[in-house]
Motif scaffolding. Structure first.
Motif, mmCIF file in Angstrom:
data_model
loop_
_atom_site.group_PDB
_atom_site.id
_atom_site.type_symbol
_atom_site.label_atom_id
_atom_site.label_comp_id
_atom_site.label_asym_id
_atom_site.label_seq_id
_atom_site.Cartn_x
_atom_site.Cartn_y
_atom_site.Cartn_z
ATOM 1 N N LYS A 1 0.828 -1.197 0.000
ATOM 2 C CA LYS A 1 0.000 0.000 0.000
ATOM 3 C C LYS A 1 0.870 1.258 0.000
ATOM 4 O O LYS A 1 0.582 2.224 -0.694
ATOM 5 C CB LYS A 1 -0.924 -0.026 1.214
ATOM 6 C CG LYS A 1 -1.946 1.038 1.243
ATOM 7 C CD LYS A 1 -2.871 0.850 2.425
ATOM 8 C CE LYS A 1 -3.947 1.903 2.438
ATOM 9 N NZ LYS A 1 -4.849 1.750 3.565
ATOM 10 N N ASN B 1 -5.880 9.029 -1.677
ATOM 11 C CA ASN B 1 -7.055 8.151 -1.642
ATOM 12 C C ASN B 1 -8.353 8.961 -1.723
ATOM 13 O O ASN B 1 -9.312 8.692 -1.009
ATOM 14 C CB ASN B 1 -7.022 7.265 -0.404
ATOM 15 C CG ASN B 1 -7.884 6.044 -0.571
ATOM 16 O OD1 ASN B 1 -8.120 5.579 -1.687
ATOM 17 N ND2 ASN B 1 -8.379 5.508 0.535
ATOM 18 N N ARG C 1 -5.493 -0.463 -9.636
ATOM 19 C CA ARG C 1 -5.198 -0.602 -8.202
ATOM 20 C C ARG C 1 -6.419 -0.165 -7.377
ATOM 21 O O ARG C 1 -6.785 -0.843 -6.408
ATOM 22 C CB ARG C 1 -3.970 0.224 -7.837
ATOM 23 C CG ARG C 1 -3.646 0.241 -6.360
ATOM 24 C CD ARG C 1 -3.277 -1.104 -5.835
ATOM 25 N NE ARG C 1 -3.010 -1.018 -4.420
ATOM 26 C CZ ARG C 1 -2.730 -2.037 -3.659
ATOM 27 N NH1 ARG C 1 -2.636 -3.240 -4.180
ATOM 28 N NH2 ARG C 1 -2.512 -1.878 -2.382
ATOM 29 N N LEU C 2 -7.033 0.924 -7.757
ATOM 30 C CA LEU C 2 -8.222 1.391 -7.033
ATOM 31 C C LEU C 2 -9.375 0.417 -7.198
ATOM 32 O O LEU C 2 -10.126 0.155 -6.268
ATOM 33 C CB LEU C 2 -8.633 2.780 -7.524
ATOM 34 C CG LEU C 2 -7.723 3.919 -7.081
ATOM 35 C CD1 LEU C 2 -8.012 5.170 -7.887
ATOM 36 C CD2 LEU C 2 -7.846 4.176 -5.595
ATOM 37 N N ARG D 1 -9.147 -2.758 -7.653
ATOM 38 C CA ARG D 1 -8.798 -3.962 -6.876
ATOM 39 C C ARG D 1 -9.076 -3.789 -5.384
ATOM 40 O O ARG D 1 -9.427 -4.734 -4.698
ATOM 41 C CB ARG D 1 -7.316 -4.281 -7.095
ATOM 42 C CG ARG D 1 -6.864 -5.536 -6.435
ATOM 43 C CD ARG D 1 -5.419 -5.840 -6.834
ATOM 44 N NE ARG D 1 -4.920 -6.924 -6.031
ATOM 45 C CZ ARG D 1 -4.133 -6.791 -4.987
ATOM 46 N NH1 ARG D 1 -3.726 -5.586 -4.626
ATOM 47 N NH2 ARG D 1 -3.721 -7.821 -4.301
ATOM 48 N N THR D 2 -8.946 -2.563 -4.900
ATOM 49 C CA THR D 2 -9.100 -2.319 -3.462
ATOM 50 C C THR D 2 -10.543 -2.048 -3.058
ATOM 51 O O THR D 2 -10.817 -1.848 -1.883
ATOM 52 C CB THR D 2 -8.211 -1.150 -3.000
ATOM 53 O OG1 THR D 2 -8.539 0.013 -3.732
ATOM 54 C CG2 THR D 2 -6.747 -1.478 -3.171
#
Length: 115
Positions: free
Chosen positions: A2, A49, A110-111, A113-114
Motif C-alpha cells: 500500500k 485516496n 489498483r483502485l 482492486r481495493t
C-alpha cells in the motif's frame, strides 16, 4: 505494498507537475500543460485516496487513444538530430501520452482492486 502505491502517486504528481512546467515553450503549450496538470492532480488524488477508479481509467483510455493517434508513421526518435523536427515532436508527444496512459491504468486498476 500500500505504501509503494502511495509513494508512486506522490512521485508521479511531482513528475507530471514538472512535465507541465517545462511545456511553456511548446507551440501548443496550453494543451500539454493541461494534460500533464490533469495527470498530476489525478496522481495526487490517488496518493491521498480521494478518487475512484473510474477517472484514472477513463483518462488512461483517452491517453492511449491519443498515443495511437499521434504516433508518427515514420518515428525517428526523440532527439532533434535524429530526424525531422515535426516527426520528433509528434513522437515525444505520443510517448508522453503513453506514459500518462500507463500510470492512469496502474492507478485505476489498483483502485478497482481495493474496492
Amino acid at each position: 505494498m500500500k505504501r509503494l502505491f502511495k509513494v508512486l502517486g506522490y512521485l508521479f504528481f511531482l513528475l507530471f507537475t514538472a512535465g507541465a512546467a517545462v511545456q511553456y515553450n511548446d507551440p501548443d503549450a496550453l494543451l500539454w500543460i493541461g494534460i500533464y496538470t490533469l495527470a498530476a492532480l489525478i496522481s495526487l488524488g490517488f496518493a491521498l485516496n480521494k478518487i475512484g477508479a473510474t477517472l484514472p481509467l477513463v483518462i488512461g483510455i483517452i491517453s492511449l487513444i491519443g498515443f495511437l493517434y499521434l504516433y508518427p508513421s515514420d518515428f525517428q526518435g526523440f532527439d532533434l538530430n535524429d530526424g525531422d523536427i515535426k516527426t520528433v515532436e509528434l513522437g515525444r508527444e505520443a510517448f508522453g501520452l503513453l506514459i500518462v496512459s500507463i500510470i492512469m491504468f496502474i492507478f485505476g486498476f489498483r483502485l478497482k482492486r481495493t474496492l
